[in-house]
Design a protein around this motif. Structure first.
Motif, PDB file in Angstrom:
ATOM      1  N   PHE C 181       9.613   6.289   2.029  1.00 33.01           N
ATOM      2  CA  PHE C 181       9.132   4.938   2.324  1.00 33.01           C
ATOM      3  C   PHE C 181       8.079   4.905   3.416  1.00 33.01           C
ATOM      4  N   GLY C 182       8.196   5.783   4.367  1.00 37.93           N
ATOM      5  CA  GLY C 182       7.138   5.858   5.365  1.00 37.93           C
ATOM      6  C   GLY C 182       7.260   4.829   6.472  1.00 37.93           C
ATOM      7  N   LYS C 183       6.293   4.883   7.373  1.00 36.78           N
ATOM      8  CA  LYS C 183       6.348   4.010   8.541  1.00 36.78           C
ATOM      9  C   LYS C 183       5.771   2.648   8.213  1.00 36.78           C
ATOM     10  N   ARG C 184       6.425   1.635   8.755  1.00 35.25           N
ATOM     11  CA  ARG C 184       5.907   0.277   8.611  1.00 35.25           C
ATOM     12  C   ARG C 184       6.090  -0.439   9.922  1.00 35.25           C
ATOM     13  N   VAL C 185       5.305  -1.500  10.100  1.00 37.86           N
ATOM     14  CA  VAL C 185       5.505  -2.347  11.279  1.00 37.86           C
ATOM     15  C   VAL C 185       6.594  -3.352  10.923  1.00 37.86           C
ATOM     16  N   PRO C 186       7.552  -3.585  11.808  1.00 36.12           N
ATOM     17  CA  PRO C 186       8.626  -4.532  11.497  1.00 36.12           C
ATOM     18  C   PRO C 186       8.062  -5.901  11.134  1.00 36.12           C
TER      19      PRO C 186
END
Lengths: 410, 332, 200
Positions: C181-186
């Motif tokens: 899924f990888g990094k995301r900003v909340p």
């Protein structure tokens, strides 16, 4: 012989008349208190408009200045009636004299408690939800329900007993011991129950380890019986110095002894609590760490609690030494210091650290806002107003200054 | 005026009796405490209406209706003890008030618990990446106060090396996931033995038959004792008047769920009672992009939640407190 | 019982029996006492799902991830050409925007999953499956996740809890070429209950 109703109306009239008369200091004092009350009332309307968001409370520290004062004042109310015990043990003092002073302080303190609870709840217009029969009172499960019943019952007792005694004195008749002595004893047990129930309010919450201990109830009682009589002692000192009322020296001595013993027991309990929290500190002790040492940079309560403890120790030591206790200056100053110390450690030193850290580990501090402080001062002014009024009237009737005068029939 | 006639009838006891035992042996209508209150408020309502008619030159029809409905609303009893009819009346009244006050068309359900259902929730801490889609969905579904950014769900960023959520930080705001951290969310655990329920002085909060712990927002007096009693920080208090704009409002509501609340009352996660009682998943479960949240009926032996409890290594927060939360955590 | 319990507690100091309760057995007991079974709703758009019967447990529905349009898209280039003949300078660069980030390049390439001739079908051992059953392809390596998926602890329901079991397929959530899924900003800022100024 005039009928009771006529005497009663005359009683009320005389009381009102007497309350409005007094020397300059009396008027200045009552005037100051009225001013503070009006200020508090105005600030309360602001709070009603914007909701409790105007206070410093939040979802982490959800009880603040109001409930701290409530807790302390329940102790004051409970302790006031404990004066009765020495009057009974050292039975050379007339029972009802001491009872009167205690009841007056108790009524004032109880009214303050009710006021603090009213300003603290989010929906005061829904207070009728608490009345059993019309609303739903969650008795016996909720300890708040217990507290409401015990508080109001105690208020009733404390209004009935002095009313009975004083009304008879006013009429020139001796109050019947068979009626008021059982009620007085009931009120002694009720006072202990009242304060234990308030302590159980806190001690029963398993989510708050700072409060969830067995010693909280007895600690409450000990600090109440130290702080309450200290307040009364100072009040009696003022009365002796600034008014014409006669106050027996032996009463003052005996009250001072009660205060001393209670203060000593309070210190022993404090020692016990401190040992338990710090000898092998678990994560349940973090609240105590916050209170005494602060967590990281968050240490708002640290100066308060250390002041409280130092004042407590100084006052207790002073009172323990016979020579100092019997010296007016040391006695009254020690009582003032003790009262202040117990107000701090039982009020904000108990209620606020219970919420810090929060159950899931957040450390959020509490800073009361000016509105909150203003309303608190307003309620204290109201309480002192009531106490001054009642004690003054009680003394006046008891010393026959206010007497019923039958009108000569034409 | 029709409503007025109906009210007069019921006050005078002229309505048909649904239950014959409502009348005593002399045929007079038995007056229960609730009946007394109902009649008293009806009288008051009639009085208010009469006053309103008299004052019709000063206030309009809508205002009159609003006043009379608000008056009745103030005097209603605790939802837990209301009859089915009173509940229906209560929700209809609230729907009408919503229309009058803010021109909102809402439907407020009074649906009871489905028999044979006990809701349970599972949270996979291997899958949570801290994206907070759940929090956003919850906020929108439950019409939470936008001004104070109220959120029922808290997502903690915990450093590897401990499972204790107390060591975590729920105030992070950066790209997730980060190395050496894992994420876990908390919300109301809907305990089977909730410590927040017995402490309420007015019985404004209770556990429903399907296991959801609910609050009657109009009965709560705002003493915040339940907030002090909750070990999971589940409760939220409306310190100020909650603000949600009408265009962001979710209109499918439940009396005990996501309807608009006043200031000074307590609220919390209700497992999206307006959705779960219609057979749907709560908003947080729907929104999670990684599938970390599982919801279902604990009494159905074939449900995913039962299978997870029976096969995976599950734990609950603060089990030593004996609250029996219905919110389990597990790992892959 | 609950109402007089506090009084009993004060009188007898009884201990609250809450330790060591077994969740599993408790709900089993409760289940046996339940008289009404909760009705199971039918999936209203059954066309969007395929039946998954290859399981030891009860069969369930799986969300479709493929459609005619996608298949025609593949066929428009790949019909009749062997993959080996599609490489070289003569042919346009295709699928340049698909970077395979799925295991190592030594372990996986396009034809690990995609069938060599009919690229819109997926390999399961020596045979091929339709895209709607491509979970079988993933399962060959990801057997642990597959077990969890059939159980219910991996993946997600496409429908509510009361509806019959219809769950998402692997590629409903995971991009098969880049499954992590990888990094995301909340999605939003955290709730700060101590920010009193903001709430007035």
């Amino acid at each position: 012989m005039d009928n009771n109703f006529k005497i009663f109306t005359s009683f009320i009239k005389d009381l009102l008349n007497y309350s409005l008369k007094g020397d300059k200091i009396y008027h200045l004092w009552m005037g100051l208190l009225t001013f503070l009350m009006i200020g508090g009332a105005y600030l309360y309307t602001k709070q009603l408009q914007s909701g409790l968001a105007i206070t410093g409370m939040n979802d982490h520290v959800s009880w603040g200045l109001y409930i701290s004062n409530f807790t302390f004042l329940v102790g004051l109310a409970a302790a006031a009636v404990m004066l009765v015990i020495p009057a009974y043990i050292f039975s050379d003092v007339d029972l009802y004299k001491v009872v009167l002073i205690g009841e007056g302080v108790a009524v004032g303190a109880l009214l303050m408690c009710l006021a603090f609870v009213t300003v603290d709840i989010g929906g005061p217009q829904r207070f009728w939800h608490l009345i059993p029969g019309i609303g739903r009172l969650n008795f016996p499960q909720s300890l708040l329900a217990w507290d409401i019943i015990v508080l109001n019952g105690y208020l009733l007792l404390n209004l009935l007993i002095p009313f009975y005694i004083l009304f008879n004195k006013y009429r020139g008749e001796a109050p019947n011991k068979k009626i008021y002595v059982p009620l007085v004893f009931l009120s002694i047990f009720w006072a202990v129950a009242l304060h234990m129930v308030t302590a159980f309010l806190y001690a029963g919450l398993s989510a708050r380890p700072f409060w969830n201990n067995a010693l909280l109830g007895p600690r409450f009682l000990a600090s109440a019986f130290a702080g309450g009589p200290a307040f009364i002692l100072v009040m009696l000192g003022f009365t002796k110095r600034f008014s014409n009322f006669k106050v027996d020296e032996s009463i003052l001595d005996k009250i001072a002894v009660i205060v001393t013993i209670a203060a000593q027991i309070n210190l022993v309990m404090l020692g016990s609590e401190v040992f338990k929290e710090f000898y092998n500190a678990t994560h349940h002790s973090i609240s105590a760490v916050y209170l005494f040492f602060g967590i990281g940079e968050k240490s708002a309560l640290v100066p308060w609690i250390w002041t409280a403890i130092s004042l407590n120790i100084i006052a207790t030591l002073t009172l323990t030494i016979h020579k100092l206790r019997n010296n007016d200056f040391f006695r009254y100053s020690a009582c003032v210091l003790l009262f202040a110390a117990i107000w701090i450690e039982k009020g904000m030193g108990l209620v606020v650290p219970g919420f810090i850290p929060s159950p899931l580990g957040s450390v959020v501090e509490y800073h009361p806002t000016l509105v909150e402080i203003g309303i608190t001062i307003g309620i204290w002014a109201f309480g002192l107003f009531v106490i001054t009024l009642l004690v003054r009237l009680g003394f006046a009737i008891e010393q026959n200054i206010i007497k019923y005068k039958e009108k000569a029939s034409s | 005026m029709k409503g007025l006639r109906e009210r007069l009838k019921s006050f005078l006891g002229l309505e048909e009796s649904e239950n014959p035992s409502k009348f005593d042996f002399l045929g007079r209508k038995k007056q229960s405490r609730r009946g007394f209150l109902k009649d008293a408020t009806t009288t008051a309502g009639i009085g208010a209406s009469i006053m309103g008619v008299g004052a019709s030159t000063l206030i309009g029809e809508e205002e009159k209706e609003k006043l009379s409905l608000s008056w009745e609303n103030y005097f209603k009893s605790n939802y837990k003890y209301m009859s089915k009819r009173d509940r229906k009346k209560a929700v209809k009244r609230l729907e009408r008030l919503a229309k009058l006050k803010r021109d909102e068309n809402v439907s407020i359900s009074d649906k009871d618990a489905i028999p044979g259902v006990l809701f349970g929730y599972a949270f996979n801490i291997s899958k949570c990446e801290g994206y907070m889609d759940c929090i956003k969905a919850c906020l929108e579904e439950n019409n939470l106060d936008r001004k104070s950014n109220m959120q029922y769900i808290k997502v903690f960023e915990v450093e590897n090396g401990t499972l204790s959520v107390e060591n975590g930080d729920n105030h992070f705001f950066h790209e997730t996931p980060t190395d050496e951290h894992f994420y876990m969310g908390t919300q109301c655990m809907h305990c089977e033995n909730p410590p927040c329920v017995p402490v309420c002085p007015t019985e404004a909060t209770w556990k429903e038959n399907d296991g959801i712990v609910v609050v009657d927002y109009d009965w709560c007096i705002g003493c915040r004792y339940c907030e002090a009693a909750c070990p999971y920080e589940a409760r939220r208090f409306n310190w100020a008047e909650p603000e949600v704009s009408s265009d962001q409002l979710t209109t499918n509501q439940h009396y005990l769920g996501n309807r608009r609340k006043a200031k000074g009352v307590m609220e919390k996660c209700t497992f999206c009672i307006q959705r779960s009682r219609e057979g749907e998943n709560p908003a947080c479960v729907e929104a999670c992009p990684t599938g970390a949240r599982v919801f279902g009926n604990l009494l159905d032996p074939n449900s995913e939640i039962r299978k997870i409890i029976e096969t995976k290594k599950v734990f609950r927060l603060k089990e030593e407190l004996g609250t029996e939360p219905k919110f389990w955590y597990y790992m892959d | 019982m609950k109402k007089i319990f506090p009084i009993l507690l004060i009188l007898t100091a009884a201990c609250h029996p809450h330790h060591g309760s077994n969740s599993k057995s408790k709900y089993k007991e409760l289940t046996n006492q339940v008289k009404n079974k909760v009705s199971v709703k039918e999936v209203f758009n059954k066309d969007n799902f395929v039946e998954w019967t290859e399981t030891k447990a009860q069969p369930f529905l799986v969300e479709k991830v493929w459609n005619e349009a996608k298949e025609n898209g593949c066929k428009s280039c790949h019909s009749g050409f062997a993959l080996s003949k599609m490489k070289g300078k003569k042919h346009k660069r295709a699928h340049w925007n698909i970077v395979l980030k799925h295991a190592d390049s030594k372990i996986m390439n396009c034809t690990t999953c995609h069938n060599d001739d009919e690229v819109w079908r997926f390999k399961v051992g020596k045979s091929k499956v339709h895209a709607n059953k491509s979970a079988k392809t993933c399962m060959q390596c990801h057997f642990k996740q597959a077990n969890d998926w059939e159980l219910g602890s991996h993946g997600k329901r496409s429908v509510g809890w009361q509806t019959e079991r219809a769950i998402k397929s692997c590629t409903s959530c995971h991009n098969p070429h880049r499954p992590v899924f990888g990094k995301r900003v909340p999605k939003l800022a955290p709730y700060r209950p101590e920010n009193n100024e903001e709430r007035l």
